[in-house]
Design a protein around this motif. Structure first.
Motif, PDB file in Angstrom:
ATOM      1  N   ARG A   2      41.178  16.099  20.847  1.00 14.22           N
ATOM      2  CA  ARG A   2      41.001  15.037  21.830  1.00 14.22           C
ATOM      3  C   ARG A   2      39.621  14.403  21.726  1.00 14.22           C
ATOM      4  N   LEU A   3      38.607  15.216  21.431  1.00 14.48           N
ATOM      5  CA  LEU A   3      37.279  14.660  21.215  1.00 14.48           C
ATOM      6  C   LEU A   3      37.279  13.703  20.021  1.00 14.48           C
ATOM      7  N   ALA A   4      37.907  14.141  18.933  1.00 15.14           N
ATOM      8  CA  ALA A   4      37.961  13.296  17.738  1.00 15.14           C
ATOM      9  C   ALA A   4      38.805  12.044  17.987  1.00 15.14           C
ATOM     10  N   HIS A   5      39.900  12.208  18.718  1.00 14.84           N
ATOM     11  CA  HIS A   5      40.747  11.062  19.039  1.00 14.84           C
ATOM     12  C   HIS A   5      39.975  10.033  19.866  1.00 14.84           C
ATOM     13  N   SER A   6      39.159  10.517  20.777  1.00 20.20           N
ATOM     14  CA  SER A   6      38.344   9.623  21.600  1.00 20.20           C
ATOM     15  C   SER A   6      37.379   8.828  20.731  1.00 20.20           C
ATOM     16  N   ARG A   7      36.736   9.500  19.761  1.00 20.40           N
ATOM     17  CA  ARG A   7      35.799   8.795  18.878  1.00 20.40           C
ATOM     18  C   ARG A   7      36.518   7.761  18.021  1.00 20.40           C
ATOM     19  N   ALA A   8      37.717   8.089  17.559  1.00 22.52           N
ATOM     20  CA  ALA A   8      38.477   7.132  16.753  1.00 22.52           C
ATOM     21  C   ALA A   8      38.784   5.875  17.561  1.00 22.52           C
TER      22      ALA A   8
END
Length: 927
Positions: free
Chosen positions: A445-451
């Motif tokens: 979810r952290l990575a998805h947010s950055r994307a």
């Protein structure tokens, strides 16, 4: 040499074609043709392969043809010389046959060649002999050239292009032993500016990358740009691409079997080529391989590598990429497999083995997936494309669900860092939807947010983090701090003031995490958040300390945490520390240019454009904004691309005037601003409305700008800019004659400036009040306020704002008849206009200087506007209109909008009972 050149050239009147970066070479040729020496002239043109020597000789030929000078050309050897243009002279000598006898002795080819050239040029005439690829000349050709240069033809200019590394001793001896006047003119790499001239129409980012990867050699740069077709030039060091390298096919076709085999292995192994590894993969003796390598070095296909010692490399990385794709696919696979096996036996680092594992027989290797994943982790900060390629192979080899989840997460990070956030989002969307390990789900979810952030969708990035916040508060630790901190960033970019609450949570959780790992990033995020929601005075010290820590990091360390460096630079420019911000934006871009994460490139460029524009560096701002727009579009980040568009338009308006800026489409049709959901979208909408108002768009109203600001309380305006935008709203109110509302906005500007604690915002508040007082015909107060504003702007380097304040002060001083002080202010504005290259500002100040000069020279005061019932500003506008000035000209002279002039004219006509400009002129003449 079988025969000397035919002396029967024909002339075609063709002008010199454009060539860039070679003006010194052409100037020397022109000097030689204009004043042919009694012993001729030799122009040596040594240069690397693909440096443009052949193209330069073509330009020489065109120059000579334009002068009707006879031209002969040859490539590799003089016996291939042929007529290449020029006017045949009457009585020209017939073709000269190669006689028996020594080629360089009396009566030999050298003498016959000299006689042929002398007959063609004639007494006092001029001729041009162009020799390309002279390094390929045989001994006999070199002896003939030596004879020609020892006893030169008067007026004959010899231009000889060659590769110095491949130039044999007999050619060097011929060039050095002549009696001809000689000039050595190396054909070196092109500058970045010349590369841009060579490639008109290509995006600046493509030209920059092609120039860097080609090392400035025009032949290679052109090949890269042809392959790119408008996109950034491919990075052939990461993924060799089948480029067409000028002249390489002919060089490779001349190789023997042994040379081709060793060159294939070297291309597969990559640079630097370890001789021991080459021997092992070739399965030949060291002596044999050394002999073949020496032959390839003599042909300048391989060169000694600078580090490590005894290693080899290709003469240019692009040559290696081209050679790699000439290896048959099956042979490539076999050579990579052999290389991986040899390196494993040597216990080489995984980062050295991984490339061969990924491209070789990885299916039969039980450790391949784990090794590729581990190697990708090591290179991700500096080589994200390579990491992504290895991880894609690792994912294909992995069947275990838990293992696949970890590799998928790592691949998503690598794809995002490589500038492909849409790929990352697709991978992570599926992963977030699946039920699995909670820790991995939080990371996903952290990575998805950055994307989502990289694609300009902060709201969509904020959603998954809000779901994680309750769990982050319960669990705490490093992961909890990361979730809370990233939620704060998303909230700011979404225009959500809950960012403060998220930062408070991160601070509470910090004791449960390694403080050293998060303290610097939290300090930066606090400053970034304060710039938007307020509380700026409390964060300045911590931001400076964080900047000092980041400055101590290496470029590799910055690449591993480029997000923090990017936020730092944005926070600095928002807090009016533009010098530091520009330095950090430049460093971030340098990291990405060297292979670091590219996902943040458009944010770095957009920030650089914003800060440069405020500092009066208009051309730099325009270049950065154009690059930011292209980078954001490639990333799928529409809001940031629109922000770059409007920044570019604003910079054009500052340089050339408001009417010169291309109308931006972001402030939608019908006078309605776009959805200002995110912070960047809100900034874009406000700036677009302001630009339209400055152009005199009648659809622009105070209400339109207020909608872009979120309402009368300016909730969608960042704390670090609220005073400025209150000032713009004041100007809109003044334009429609509402001095009461204008005074209210001036008070708001002062209040917001004090809350921000920023000198620039205080300057804007003072400048707004000065404009209001000038409108109220209180020049003494206006002059004092404008002086305070100019002083603050000057200290910060806000050149355009300083000039605007000085113009207000100069006009107020003029109203007070303090001509000398007004002239001082005007002179300073003129200096700023010239320093920033602002033609619009220069035009305004020149006009104003003439007006002030004319007023200062009068012996008596002009008629008072009072007896006509006009205010001082109305009188000023009326006099200019009566003199024949258009509304736009009056607006530019008085540094106000066209709409302001129109509003004043309406009131003037009403007060004087006039309906036309002619009537106004008559009324003022009588007065």
């Amino acid at each position: 040499m079988t025969s000397p050149p035919r002396i029967s050239p024909e002339h075609a009147s063709v002008g010199t074609r454009q060539i860039v970066g070679r003006h010194a070479h052409l100037d020397r040729l022109r000097a030689a043709l204009d004043e042919p020496g009694p012993r001729g002239t030799l122009l040596e043109l040594p240069g690397e392969p693909a440096s443009g020597k052949t193209r330069l000789l073509a330009a020489f030929r065109e120059e000579a043809k334009a002068r009707e000078v006879p031209v002969w050309t040859a490539s590799g050897a003089l016996h291939g010389a042929r007529p290449g243009g020029g006017r045949p002279r009457a009585g020209a000598a017939p073709p000269v046959r190669h006689p028996a006898g020594a080629p360089d002795g009396r009566g030999g080819a050298g003498a016959d060649l000299r006689a042929a050239f002398a007959a063609a040029t004639g007494p006092g005439g001029t001729g041009l002999l162009l020799l390309d690829d002279l390094h390929a000349a045989d001994r006999r050709s070199a002896q003939t050239l030596a004879a020609l240069l020892r006893d030169p033809v008067p007026g004959l200019v010899v231009a000889a292009a060659y590769r110095p590394r491949q130039c044999p001793p007999w050619v060097r001896s011929a060039l050095e032993g002549g009696a001809t006047a000689s000039w050595r003119l190396p054909v070196g790499p092109l500058s970045r500016a010349d590369a841009a001239l060579m490639a008109p129409g290509h995006p600046a980012a493509s030209v920059d990358r092609a120039h860097a990867l080609s090392q400035g050699l025009p032949g290679y740069a052109a090949a890269l740009l042809r392959e790119a077709e408008g996109a950034p030039a491919p990075d052939f060091q990461e993924e060799p691409v089948p480029l067409q390298v000028p002249g390489l096919d002919a060089e490779l076709a001349a190789l023997g079997e042994d040379e081709r085999q060793v060159l294939d292995i070297a291309a597969v192994l990559g640079e630097p080529v370890d001789p021991g590894l080459l021997v092992a993969v070739a399965a030949r003796s060291p002596a044999h391989c050394a002999h073949v390598v020496d032959r390839l070095a003599a042909l300048d296909l391989l060169r000694p590598y600078p580090d490590p010692p005894h290693a080899w490399g290709f003469r240019h990385p692009l040559v290696r990429a081209a050679c790699y794709h000439r290896v048959l696919p099956g042979q490539r696979w076999l050579l990579h497999t052999r290389a991986a096996a040899v390196l494993r036996r040597r216990a080489a680092p995984l980062t050295e083995i991984a490339e061969h594992v990924a491209r070789g027989d990885c299916g039969s290797d039980p450790h391949a997936a784990a090794d590729l994943a581990a190697a990708a982790h090591d290179v991700l900060p500096t080589r994200p494309d390579r990491a992504a390629r290895w991880l894609r192979t690792a994912l294909r080899l992995t069947r275990d669900p838990a293992g696949r989840a970890g590799i998928t997460l790592a691949l998503a990070e690598a794809e995002m860092a490589s500038g492909r956030p849409w790929v990352s989002r697709t991978l992570l969307t599926d992963m977030c939807a699946a039920q699995g390990d909670q820790h991995q789900l939080t990371l996903a979810r952290l990575a998805h947010s950055r994307a989502e952030l990289m694609m300009g969708r902060p709201r969509e990035g904020y959603v998954p983090l809000r779901r994680e916040l309750p769990r982050a508060e319960r669990v705490g630790g490093a992961l909890g701090v990361r979730v809370a901190a990233e939620a704060a960033v998303c909230a700011v970019l979404d225009g959500n003031r809950d960012a403060v609450r998220h930062l408070e949570l991160a601070s509470r959780l910090l004791p449960s995490a390694p403080a050293a790992a998060f303290d610097t990033r939290l300090a930066v995020i606090e400053a970034f958040t304060a710039a938007y929601v307020g509380g700026i005075p409390a964060v300045g010290g911590r931001l400076a300390s964080a900047a000092a820590v980041i400055d101590e990091r290496s470029d590799d360390e910055c690449a591993a945490d480029l997000g923090t460096l990017t936020l730092l630079a944005w926070a600095e420019t928002m807090l009016e520390r533009d010098g530091e911000a520009l330095r950090h934006f430049a460093r971030g871009l340098r990291v990405t240019d060297r292979g670091g994460p590219r996902a943040l490139t458009p944010y770095l460029l957009a920030g650089q454009a914003h800060a440069a524009a405020r500092q009066g560096r208009v051309e730099a701002a325009l270049a950065a904004a154009a690059e930011a727009r292209g980078a954001a579009r490639r990333m799928g980040n529409a809001p940031l691309a629109e922000f770059a568009d409007v920044t570019h338009a604003a910079s054009v308006a500052r340089r050339d005037g408001s009417t010169a800026a291309t109308p931006t489409p972001v402030a939608g049709a019908g006078g309605s601003p776009p959805d200002a959901g995110s912070w960047f979208a809100a900034m874009t909408a406000r700036t677009a409305v302001r630009l339209r108002w400055e152009r005199g768009d009648p659809a622009v109203t105070t209400e339109l700008l207020l909608r872009a600001c979120g309402g009368a309380e300016l909730p969608r305006v960042e704390a670090c800019g609220a005073a400025y935008w209150a000032g713009v709203l004041m100007d809109l109110a003044l334009a429609r004659g509402d001095t009461v509302q204008a005074a209210g906005w001036a008070r708001t500007a002062e209040e917001r400036a004090e809350q921000s604690g920023l000198d620039g915002q205080r300057g804007h508040a003072l400048a707004s009040r000065a404009r209001l007082e000038a409108h109220r015909e209180r020049p003494t107060t206006a002059a004092a306020l404008a002086a305070g504003a100019a002083e603050r702007f000057a200290a910060l380097g806000f050149l355009h704002d300083e000039a605007s304040a000085r113009l207000v002060r100069a006009r107020a001083l003029g109203d007070l008849r303090e001509w000398r002080e007004a002239e001082v202010e005007m002179a300073q504005v003129r200096v700023i206009a010239q320093a920033t290259g602002s033609r619009a500002l220069l035009g305004v100040v020149v006009t104003e200087q003439r007006r002030v000069g004319a007023c200062a020279g009068r012996q008596s005061a002009p008629a008072s506007p009072g007896h006509l019932g006009l205010t001082r500003r109305e009188w000023d506008i009326a006099r200019r209109v009566a003199a024949g000035a258009s509304n736009a000209e009056v607006a530019a002279t008085l540094y106000v909008s066209v709409k302001t002039v129109e509003s004043h004219l309406t009131r003037i006509f009403r007060k004087l009972g006039m309906t036309s400009r002619n009537g106004l002129a008559a009324a003022l003449t009588v007065a």
